[in-house]
Design a protein around this motif. Structure first.
Motif, short mmCIF file in Angstrom:
data_model
loop_
_atom_site.label_atom_id
_atom_site.label_comp_id
_atom_site.label_asym_id
_atom_site.label_seq_id
_atom_site.Cartn_x
_atom_site.Cartn_y
_atom_site.Cartn_z
N SER A 58 20.53 31.20 28.96
CA SER A 58 20.45 29.86 28.39
C SER A 58 20.67 28.83 29.50
O SER A 58 21.49 29.05 30.40
N PHE A 59 19.96 27.69 29.40
CA PHE A 59 19.97 26.71 30.48
C PHE A 59 20.33 25.32 29.96
O PHE A 59 19.92 24.93 28.86
N HIS A 60 21.11 24.59 30.79
CA HIS A 60 21.47 23.21 30.47
C HIS A 60 21.45 22.41 31.77
O HIS A 60 21.38 22.98 32.87
N SER A 61 21.51 21.08 31.66
CA SER A 61 21.29 20.22 32.83
C SER A 61 22.00 18.89 32.67
O SER A 61 22.28 18.43 31.56
N THR A 62 22.27 18.25 33.82
CA THR A 62 22.79 16.87 33.80
C THR A 62 21.68 15.85 33.59
O THR A 62 21.95 14.69 33.31
N SER A 63 20.43 16.27 33.73
CA SER A 63 19.31 15.32 33.80
C SER A 63 18.94 14.71 32.46
O SER A 63 18.33 13.64 32.42
#
Length: 569
Positions: free
Chosen positions: A362-367
Motif C-alpha cells: 500500500s502506498f501513501h504520499s505527502t503530495s
C-alpha cells in the motif's frame, strides 16, 4: 606549425597549441594540422601574458576526422535504450511543453488571445495557490534550523515533534543520511497511524518503508516483480484509464501491460468480471502476477466501495496475484455517499486465510491529501506477507539509492502524527485542514455541474482525488483532421484549447480509454475564481469547436447541441 584561415565569426576557442595556452574570442579562424580541424573565433584583442597570448573568453569546437569522417557520438537515438524511448508520461507531455513555451512568450511580451496560461494538467496544489499547512511547515523549519527551537514564535507541540525527529537522525541533523528504510521513529509513527486509520488492524513498523514520493515505492516493488521471458514475462494489470506512472514504469522495466477497463457508465466502477476477462486473455501471452489498483481513482475520481474491494481481494487470492494499492488520495473524499476503505483493512476483515496470504503493498504520499506538499517528495509504503528472503532483497534494492530525502520523511511524519486535541496547534491545524478539504469538495461539485451543462460533454461525479475526467464528443470531421496531423483527436482538441484560451489540460489518450471514446483530465485545484474562469472559457471553446467541425460535415442541419448529445452515452 598551425596555419590559420579567417572565416565567418561563428566559433570560440580555448586550448593549447604546442606548449602555449591560447584563449581567443571574436573573429573566426580555421586551423588544419594532420587529420584535425580546429575552428575558433576571436571576439576581442589579444593580450600578451608571459610567453603566450591570452584572450578574454574561450570555447572551441574540435572535429576529429579519420578518413574524412566526423567522429560519431556514443549515445544517439539509434543506440538509446529502447525501453526509455517507449516511456510516455502525458501529465508532462507535449501539451505541457507547449504551455511552457506560450507562458514564456507572454512574459516576453508576445501577443496571444489570452492573458495567462492556466495550468490544470497536474495535481500540484501549491502551484495552484493552495496555502501550506502551518504546523507541517513549522516542524520542518525547526528540523532544518534547530536554533529556532529556542524561539518563542513556535508552539511547543511543534518543537516536541521536531526534537523527536532530530533525535532519530544521525548527528541530530536533517542533513544526514537515514537508514535506507527511513528514520525509525517516523516508521513507528506511520505504523501507529495505520493502526488508528484501520481501527485496530495491527501494523508492524518493520513492514513500513519511507519512499521518495509514492512513485519511488511503486517502482521499487515493480522491479522485484518483473521477471521471465516471452510467455513467462511478468504481466502487470492496470486500470484504464490509469495514472501514466504505471504504463511508463512497465515500459521502462519491459514488463507486459495488461489493461482492465473501469466502467464509465457506472461511475468508473471496478467490475471483477472485467478483471477475470483481462487476466485470462493475458495468460496466453504473459504471466500476469501483479494487480494495480488506484483508490480513490486518478484520473477518474471514483471511490471504490467496500464490496468492490472485497471482490478484488478475493480475485487476487484465487489467482495468486500481488496487489499494489495506490491510496495516495485517501484523505480526498468529497461525496457524502462514499467512504475510504483501505485494502489492508478489508483484507483483515476477510479473515486470517486472506490476511495472512495475500501479498499487498500500500502506498501513501505527502503530495496529495490536504497538505499538497509535492516538492518534499515524501511518501511511504507498507508491504505485508512478503517472503523474508525477498524482503532482504527489497532492503538491498532500497539501499542502492541510500535513503529518501529526510526533509520529506519529516513532512510525512507530520501527516501521520498531526496535532491532537488539547495541544497548542490543534485548533489552527483543524481549521486549515477542514478548509482545504471542504473547498476541494465544493470545487469538485462545481466542476462536475458546469461540465455537464456544456453540450457534448459528460462528466461523472468527482467523488474523490483531485481531477475530473469528462467524456467529450469530437465530430467526425475533427477526428479525420487529427488523423491527417498524426495525433489522437483528443490531443488535437487539447492543443487547440491551449492555443485559443491558454488552458492546459491533458488528453484522455495519455491515460488510456476505450476505443472511439475521447476524454480529458483537468485538476480541480485552481482557486474557485480561476476554476470558474477556466470552465467558462472551456465551455465557449467547446461550443465553437463543435460549430466549426459540424459546419464542415454534410449533416449540418442538426444543431451542435443535438448532434453532440446523440453521440454521448
Amino acid at each position: 606549425m598551425h596555419r590559420f584561415q579567417r572565416l565567418s565569426t561563428s566559433f570560440l576557442f580555448s586550448g593549447r597549441f604546442g606548449r602555449k595556452r591560447v584563449q581567443i574570442e571574436g573573429t573566426a579562424f580555421e586551423s588544419r594540422r594532420g587529420g584535425q580541424t580546429v575552428r575558433f573565433k576571436a571576439q576581442g584583442p589579444a593580450r600578451q601574458c608571459g610567453g603566450s597570448k591570452r584572450y578574454s573568453t574561450a570555447e572551441a569546437t574540435v572535429e576529429s576526422r579519420r578518413n574524412g569522417e566526423v567522429r560519431e557520438r556514443t549515445l544517439t537515438m539509434e543506440t538509446l535504450n529502447p525501453n526509455v524511448k517507449a516511456v510516455e508520461y502525458a501529465v508532462r507531455g507535449p501539451i505541457v511543453i507547449k504551455a511552457v513555451e506560450l507562458e514564456r512568450g507572454l512574459q516576453d511580451g508576445m501577443k496571444q488571445p489570452f492573458a495567462e496560461v492556466i495550468k490544470a494538467n497536474i495535481g500540484d496544489a501549491h502551484a495552484m495557490g493552495q496555502q501550506p499547512i502551518t504546523f507541517l511547515r513549522q516542524v520542518v523549519a525547526l528540523c532544518t534550523c534547530p536554533e529556532l527551537l529556542e524561539s518563542p514564535s513556535f508552539p511547543e507541540d511543534a518543537k516536541q515533534r521536531a526534537r523527536r525527529i532530530l533525535q532519530g537522525c544521525g548527528g541530530e541533523s536533517l542533513g544526514s543520511y537515514s537508514a535506507s528504510q527511513g528514520v525509525d521513529c517516523i516508521r513507528k509513527d506511520i505504523a501507529t497511524y495505520v493502526e488508528q486509520r484501520d481501527q485496530g488492524v495491527p501494523c508492524n513498523w518493520d513492514n513500513v518503508y519511507l519512499t521518495t514520493g509514492a512513485s519511488d515505492g511503486i517502482m521499487s516493488i515493480l522491479k522485484l516483480l518483473v521477471s521471465g521471458q516471452g510467455p513467462s514475462r511478468t504481466g502487470v494489470m492496470i486500470p484504464i484509464p490509469q495514472y501514466p506512472l504505471y504504463s511508463a514504469a512497465i515500459s521502462e522495466l519491459e514488463a507486459v501491460q495488461v489493461n482492465y477497463y473501469l466502467d464509465e457508465d457506472h461511475c468508473w466502477a471496478l467490475d471483477v468480471n472485467e478483471l477475470q476477462r483481462a487476466f485470462h486473455e493475458a495468460k496466453h501471452y504473459c504471466n500476469p502476477k501483479v494487480l494495480c489498483i488506484i483508490n480513490p481513482g486518478n484520473p477518474t475520481g471514483q471511490v471504490q466501495s467496500r464490496k468492490c474491494i472485497e471482490d478484488v481481494l478475493h480475485f487476487a487470492y484465487e489467482e495468486k496475484l500481488f496487489v499494489m494499492a495506490d491510496e495516495v488520495y485517501q484523505d480526498n473524499i468529497y461525496s457524502s455517499s462514499c467512504q475510504f476503505h483501505s485494502f489492508k483493512k478489508v483484507l483483515y476483515e476477510m479473515g486470517p486465510e486472506y490476511f495472512n496470504n495475500v501479498e499487498l503493498a500500500s502506498f501513501h504520499s505527502t503530495s496529495k491529501g490536504y497538505t499538497g506538499e509535492c516538492g518534499f517528495r515524501g511518501g511511504y509504503m507498507e508491504v505485508i506477507n512478503m517472503d523474508p528472503e525477498v524482503k532482504a532483497q527489497l532492503i538491498k534494492l532500497l539501499s542502492v539509492r541510500l535513503c529518501p530525502p529526510v526533509s520529506g520523511q519529516a513532512a510525512m511524519d507530520i501527516i501521520v502524527n498531526p496535532p491532537r486535541p488539547g495541544e497548542p496547534s490543534f485548533l489552527q491545524f483543524h481549521k486549515e485542514k477542514t478548509s482545504v478539504l471542504s473547498t476541494l469538495a465544493e470545487k469538485a461539485k462545481l466542476t462536475e455541474s458546469i461540465l455537464n451543462t456544456i453540450p457534448g460533454i459528460k462528466c461523472n461525479p468527482v467523488q474523490g482525488a483531485m481531477y475530473a475526467f469528462p467524456r467529450i464528443f469530437i465530430p467526425p470531421q475533427a477526428v479525420e483532421e487529427a488523423k491527417v496531423l498524426g495525433m489522437p483527436p483528443d490531443m488535437m482538441y487539447c492543443l487547440r484549447l491551449l492555443e485559443d484560451t491558454g488552458i492546459c489540460i491533458v488528453p484522455g489518450s495519455g491515460f488510456g480509454q476505450r476505443e472511439d471514446t475521447f476524454h480529458f483530465r483537468m485538476t480541480i485545484l485552481p482557486t474557485t475564481e480561476k476554476l470558474k474562469l477556466l470552465l467558462e472559457k472551456l465551455a465557449a471553446f467547446h461550443i465553437k469547436f463543435l460549430q466549426k467541425y459540424t459546419a464542415l460535415g454534410e449533416s449540418s442541419d442538426k444543431s451542435p447541441s443535438g448532434q453532440a448529445k446523440a453521440h454521448l452515452p
